[in-house]
Design a protein around this motif. Structure first.
Motif, short mmCIF file in Angstrom:
data_model
loop_
_atom_site.label_atom_id
_atom_site.label_comp_id
_atom_site.label_asym_id
_atom_site.label_seq_id
_atom_site.Cartn_x
_atom_site.Cartn_y
_atom_site.Cartn_z
N THR A 54 118.58 37.70 42.17
CA THR A 54 117.83 36.45 42.21
C THR A 54 118.37 35.59 43.34
OG1 THR A 54 117.64 36.59 39.81
CG2 THR A 54 116.99 34.51 40.84
N PHE A 55 117.47 35.14 44.21
CA PHE A 55 117.84 34.22 45.27
C PHE A 55 117.50 32.82 44.77
CE2 PHE A 55 117.82 36.91 49.35
CZ PHE A 55 117.91 38.11 48.69
N VAL A 56 118.49 31.94 44.74
CA VAL A 56 118.27 30.58 44.25
C VAL A 56 118.50 29.59 45.39
CG1 VAL A 56 119.08 28.81 42.64
CG2 VAL A 56 119.05 31.21 41.93
N SER A 57 117.50 28.77 45.69
CA SER A 57 117.67 27.74 46.72
C SER A 57 117.30 26.40 46.10
CB SER A 57 116.78 28.03 47.92
OG SER A 57 116.97 29.37 48.35
N GLY A 58 118.30 25.75 45.56
CA GLY A 58 118.07 24.47 44.89
C GLY A 58 117.52 24.65 43.50
N PRO A 59 117.30 23.55 42.79
CA PRO A 59 116.73 23.65 41.45
C PRO A 59 115.25 24.01 41.52
CG PRO A 59 117.55 21.42 41.91
CD PRO A 59 117.51 22.16 43.20
N ALA A 78 111.41 23.75 41.49
CA ALA A 78 110.66 22.63 42.08
C ALA A 78 109.20 22.99 42.24
CB ALA A 78 111.24 22.27 43.44
N SER A 138 108.52 29.15 43.40
CA SER A 138 109.27 27.89 43.45
C SER A 138 109.63 27.34 42.08
CB SER A 138 108.43 26.81 44.12
OG SER A 138 108.28 27.08 45.46
N ASN A 175 112.21 29.32 49.73
CA ASN A 175 111.62 28.80 48.50
C ASN A 175 112.67 28.85 47.39
OD1 ASN A 175 111.01 31.62 49.26
ND2 ASN A 175 110.99 31.70 47.03
N PRO A 176 112.55 28.03 46.34
CA PRO A 176 113.61 28.00 45.34
C PRO A 176 114.00 29.35 44.71
CG PRO A 176 112.25 26.07 45.09
CD PRO A 176 111.59 26.93 46.15
N TYR A 177 113.04 30.21 44.41
CA TYR A 177 113.43 31.47 43.76
C TYR A 177 112.77 32.70 44.36
CZ TYR A 177 114.92 28.34 39.99
OH TYR A 177 115.52 27.35 39.27
#
Lengths: 212, 481
Positions: free
Chosen positions: A180-185, A187, B226, B273-275
């Motif tokens: 899993t790539f997570v970039s921030g919460p 949204a 996202s 993107n977030p996820y």
């Protein structure tokens, strides 16, 4: 499934016929000959990479903290206290010695979906982080880092690379695992392009960066 | 083989649909605002990625290569996915895909399915097939949910509900979720969606997803999103069914380093993107324990067979071409009569779907080239549009179409100066009933197609040719005298 095999053969035949007659197929490069002139490796020094990572996390509304290996347990305690949290569910491979005393810990594999859904927060490490995009990459622990409202991720400095290609090279041994790539919460911007945090995933992302 | 693209079979021509939509001021305002915001953000993050052009070139080369070896990569994917505990199904068309998916859901005894945004399932009309079989699909992407609960149609590839504003969303949610109190603040509306769906995520045992990428080397699937609804759908249920067009395949895990840099920046103007979720077959104790993937053709091999148009299959569905298109920005997505709207829709729909039903779409463009410039995988959309226009004209010429006969007559007139002058004389005589205050606003019959969307100047009292003749004559007389 017989029907499925028929469809398979039919589709493959149509592809082969198309590629035999279409001159576009002949002009395509062979895989090793595909030019990759984009940036593969970073040209930045360690400090700049770290600063870029932290800046991007801030931009994503993540809460960022710094610690060293000796102060990590203290930092985790501080983060939880700042949210009035007295317990958390922890990834199975997260080291016991990094968990501060005075809290109630439960391991991920011993938790039900309902417990994950109602817990105050989750704690896990990561495999790689990308400074250029502010991304944290997790191996497994998909439910743990998804259902709780707060996710606290511990990132070691040596896990941070600058570019996406550098991260993909490090992930190569784990490429068949759930990642899993997570970039921030979590949204969304689906309503009038207004960015809103926390639609379905964790609404709050805390990151502790551990410096050597 | 039945090819179906959303409701395109019954859709009116683009010109007809657009004409009505141009009157909807609210819709135009919402669309303009949304596309301005995304385009602005995109421009900033693309500028920051200094190797953007190199990434585009590589992405295009990977796609060309993959299409040239599509059969090999699909078989490689099938073998790897099966070895990892997944099941691969092949579907030639929409009906076959729907049947496979509905049968799987029935086989597992499911009555409800949680769905993460997939355009391919809209393409085959999966929700209708589910409902016809007593299965209730829950769209979980916020925008798709607004569209589903509002009994509406999507209008944008990436943000399907961008034509709705917050007041409209509030009304839909209150009515469909049975809420007596709800403000129109986006935060409150989002919270309502979170609460509404959380219970379904925890309870429903079958998940359904599309795929942004299929990885041939590992048999893995990648979904980019996202909100976290995607992660919910591909992680929590016990059974996961994935539908993917055959063009979604890329040779290896490593290739994601190219596409994961291009897609988020192009689609939503974000660095990432977030996820992103990646999974390969099944993993004991982690995620769904039964995994099926359905590989869909539904007209894609037909596109592959056309050398000029096969680049259409490079599309990664980022929607950047929509946001930059002057035509889309005026009309919104509904005018395109298909889930695939904007410039990419104008080339995808007529090819996936029978040309005769959607032949107005290749004309829904000013050919300004902005779409080509922003396309992260370098699809030359104007080139394909012109190619498709050519195909339409050739198809029409082969029939006894009244427009084609008219065009042939026109060509005869324009090829001779004498004939042109005669026609102009006739035109000047014939136009007087239609001229008012120096403009022609309505022409009769087929010519009315032109004046329906623009006014035109009447033919001048004197043509240039006749003026020239008189001028030369006067000059000569002056010189003689």
């Amino acid at each position: 499934m017989a029907e499925g095999r028929d469809a398979c053969e039919a589709i493959l035949n149509r592809i082969r016929t198309a590629n035999t007659s279409a001159r576009a197929a002949a002009s395509a490069a062979e895989y090793p000959a595909i030019e990759r002139n984009y940036q593969q490796r970073t040209t930045l020094d360690r400090e700049t990479i770290l600063k870029t990572f932290l800046d991007h996390l801030h931009e994503y509304d993540a809460h960022v903290f710094e610690a060293n290996p000796d102060t990590l347990a203290c930092a985790i305690a501080e983060v939880l206290k700042s949210h009035d949290q007295k317990s958390a569910i922890v990834a199975d491979d997260f080291p016991e010695e990094d968990l501060p005393t005075g809290f109630t810990w439960q391991r991920e594999s011993k938790s039900t979906k309902d417990q994950l859904n109602t817990t105050g927060g989750a704690i896990a490490g990561c495999e790689v982080a990308i400074a250029h995009t502010g991304t944290i990459i997790l191996r497994g622990t998909r439910q743990l880092t998804l259902l709780p409202d707060r996710f606290l991720c511990v990132v070691y400095e040596n896990q941070i690379v600058d570019t996406v290609p550098e991260a993909m090279a490090r992930l190569e041994p784990y490429k068949a695992e759930p990642l899993t790539f997570v970039s921030g919460p979590s949204a969304t911007a689906d309503i009038e392009m207004t960015r809103i945090r926390g639609v379905h995933g964790p609404r709050f992302l805390d990151v502790i960066v551990v410096r050597d | 083989m039945t090819i179906r693209v959303g409701e395109a079979a019954e859709a009116p021509s683009f010109q007809k649909a657009a004409f009505k939509l141009l009157d909807d001021a609210q819709l135009r305002k919402n669309v303009r605002h949304a596309t301005d915001v995304i385009s602005g953000k995109r421009a900033i993050v693309v500028k920051e990625q200094q190797d953007w052009q190199q990434l585009r070139a590589t992405a295009s080369a990977i796609k060309q290569h993959t299409l040239a070896h599509l059969d090999e990569y699909l078989l490689k994917f099938e073998a790897a996915c099966t070895a990892a505990g997944g099941h691969v199904h092949w579907a030639s068309d929409a009906d076959e895909a729907n049947r496979i998916i509905v049968d799987l859901v029935k086989q597992y005894g499911g009555k409800e399915v949680i769905k993460v945004k997939t355009m391919t399932s809209d393409e085959i009309g999966l929700n209708k097939a589910f409902e016809a079989n007593g299965i209730h699909p829950h769209e979980t992407d916020l925008a798709d949910m607004i569209v589903q609960l509002g009994h509406d149609k999507p209008s944008h590839i990436v943000a399907p509900a961008l034509h709705r504003n917050r007041q409209q969303v509030r009304e839909i949610f209150m009515r469909e979720m049975g809420l007596s109190e709800l403000t129109d603040e986006p935060q409150d509306l989002t919270n309502a969606a979170r609460q509404y769906l959380r219970e379904k995520f925890l309870k429903v045992k079958i998940g359904f997803s599309g795929a942004n990428y299929l990885l041939a080397d590992t048999g893995g699937v990648c979904v980019v999103e996202s909100e976290g609804n995607g992660r919910m759908c591909v992680t929590l249920p016990d059974i996961l069914i994935t539908l993917a067009g055959i063009e979604k395949i890329i040779p290896s895990f490593r290739d994601l380093e190219v596409f994961l840099q291009l897609l988020p920046r192009s689609a939503t103007g974000e660095r990432m993107n977030p996820y992103n979720s990646l999974w390969t077959g099944v993993h004991k104790g982690e995620g769904p324990q039964h995994f099926h993937v359905v590989l869909l053709d539904n007209g894609r091999t037909r596109i592959l067979a056309d050398p000029e148009a096969r680049q259409t299959l490079h599309c990664i569905r980022c929607g950047a071409c929509l946001n930059t298109c002057p035509v889309y920005r005026q009309t919104g997505g509904h005018a395109y009569g298909s889930i695939y709207s904007g410039p990419i829709g104008a080339i995808v729909t007529p090819q996936l779907f029978d040309m005769e039903h959607s032949q107005s779409l290749p004309y829904a463009s000013s050919l300004c080239g902005a779409c080509y410039e922003v396309c992260p995988v370098k699809i030359n959309i104007p080139e394909v549009l012109i190619h498709l226009r050519g195909r339409i004209v050739r198809e029409q010429q082969s029939g006894a179409n009244i427009e084609a006969i008219g065009m042939k007559a026109m060509a005869r007139v324009f090829s001779s100066g004498r004939r042109l002058e005669a026609a102009q004389r006739l035109g000047r005589l014939g136009q007087w009933p239609f001229v008012s205050e120096g403009w022609i606003k309505h022409l009769p019959g087929m010519l009315g197609n032109w004046t329906a969307v623009r006014d035109m100047r009447p033919l001048p009292k004197q043509s240039f040719r006749s003026w020239w003749r008189e001028h030369e004559k006067e000059k000569k007389e002056g010189a003689d005298g």
